[in-house]
Scaffold this active site. Structure first.
Site, PDB file in Angstrom:
ATOM      1  CB  CYS A 235      -8.330   4.455   3.904  1.00  0.00           C
ATOM      2  SG  CYS A 235      -7.247   4.889   5.266  1.00  0.00           S
TER       3      CYS A 235
ATOM      4  NE  ARG B  89      -3.796   5.022  12.874  1.00  0.00           N
ATOM      5  CZ  ARG B  89      -3.389   4.295  11.844  1.00  0.00           C
ATOM      6  NH1 ARG B  89      -2.162   3.819  11.812  1.00  0.00           N
ATOM      7  NH2 ARG B  89      -4.195   4.030  10.843  1.00  0.00           N
TER       8      ARG B  89
ATOM      9  CG  HIS C 132     -12.614   4.924   6.943  1.00  0.00           C
ATOM     10  ND1 HIS C 132     -12.388   3.827   6.147  1.00  0.00           N
ATOM     11  CD2 HIS C 132     -11.397   5.367   7.323  1.00  0.00           C
ATOM     12  CE1 HIS C 132     -11.086   3.603   6.076  1.00  0.00           C
ATOM     13  NE2 HIS C 132     -10.459   4.528   6.773  1.00  0.00           N
TER      14      HIS C 132
HETATM   15  N1  GLN Z   1      -2.525   1.497   6.601  1.00  0.00           N
HETATM   16  C1  GLN Z   1      -2.829   2.750   6.058  1.00  0.00           C
HETATM   17  C2  GLN Z   1      -2.522   3.931   6.964  1.00  0.00           C
HETATM   18  O1  GLN Z   1      -2.622   3.846   8.195  1.00  0.00           O
HETATM   19  C3  GLN Z   1      -4.298   2.746   5.691  1.00  0.00           C
HETATM   20  C4  GLN Z   1      -5.206   2.849   6.884  1.00  0.00           C
HETATM   21  C5  GLN Z   1      -6.627   2.611   6.519  1.00  0.00           C
HETATM   22  O2  GLN Z   1      -6.922   2.084   5.449  1.00  0.00           O
HETATM   23  N2  GLN Z   1      -7.532   2.933   7.423  1.00  0.00           N
HETATM   24  O3  GLN Z   1      -2.145   4.950   6.441  1.00  0.00           O
END
Ligand code: GLN
Length: 243
Positions: free
Chosen positions: A96, A130, A192
């Site tokens: 990520c 998101r 994850h």
């Molecule tokens: N900040 C980054 C995003 O939202 C990575 C998020 C994360 O590592 N879970 O794209």
């Protein structure tokens, strides 16, 4: 059992970049390396610290955009070393936020530009929505399952190999059908979970080149009982495919 060699595993920025259980990847790798009969030394690398002289396997996890800004300076400072290790075939798993920073740049939704290492030929742009949920991939290691939560949409340059193709979920950007990126033994992925405990084939694919670097000999795996991991993966995949 006498040790077959010692693998040094370096976890990049565990304080700033290790959310949604990504520390589990480090624990899983260390446990599985030992189960295969090798010793494992885990080295946590923090901003400002000298980078260890020995590194056979590198791990990095997810983080908030602000966490990425906090590690940016140190990551760029050790960038030549990391690029050299990657080119020499050192296995790395970057999840990520650290996946984004192993690409060229990450432009956050607020317009902050975070520079990356360019080890993976990808660029990322933050979106207003998101991408969240369970993910099922087809990869060269077989089916892989995990969980994504990112605003960044990542675009692969032509010729950049993805980590997998998406069967369920958004993946890199929600439209390309690709997830993650892979160059040499460097894997970047949004997954994850943590990713490795339910996907032992990926874990062993990282361990094998690390063993060769550490010992100069091919990986000699022990028989492992993966029934629990296989059941966890198979059940999650079945559930996600049914939704
Ligand atoms: N900040 C980054 C995003 O939202 C990575 C998020 C994360 O590592 N879970 O794209």
């Amino acid at each position: 059992m006498t040790s077959k060699g010692t693998i040094t595993l370096v976890h990049l920025y565990p304080r700033e970049m290790s959310i949604y259980g990504d520390l589990g990847n480090t624990r899983c790798l260390a446990a599985r390396i030992r189960r295969h009969g090798y010793d494992c030394v885990v080295h946590d690398h923090h901003p400002g610290m000298p980078f260890p002289e020995t590194a056979h396997l590198l791990l990095g996890g997810g983080g908030q955009d602000s966490g990425q800004s906090r590690v940016e300076e140190d990551l760029l400072a050790i960038g030549d070393r990391l690029r050299g290790l990657a080119a020499d075939g050192t296995p790395m798993l970057m999840i990520c936020g650290m996946y984004q920073m192993f690409g060229h740049t990450f432009l956050t939704h607020e317009g902050v530009e975070v520079d990356g290492l360019g080890i993976l030929d990808v660029t990322t742009r933050g979106q207003s929505t998101r991408m969240i949920g369970g993910v099922v991939l087809d990869t060269e290691f077989g089916p892989v399952v995990g969980f994504e939560n990112h605003s960044g949409a990542t675009v692969l340059s032509p010729g950049q190999r993805p980590f997998g193709t998406v069967r369920v979920g958004h993946g890199n950007d929600g439209v390309s059908g690709t997830e993650g990126a892979r160059t040499h033994h460097v894997i970047g992925s949004y997954l994850h979970g943590p990713l490795l405990p339910a996907n032992p084939a990926v874990t062993d694919a990282l361990i094998a080149p690390a063993v060769e670097l550490a010992t100069g000999r091919p990986f000699e795996p022990e028989d492992t009982d993966d029934r629990l991991a296989d059941e966890a993966r198979t059940r999650q995949i079945a559930r996600l495919l049914a939704t």
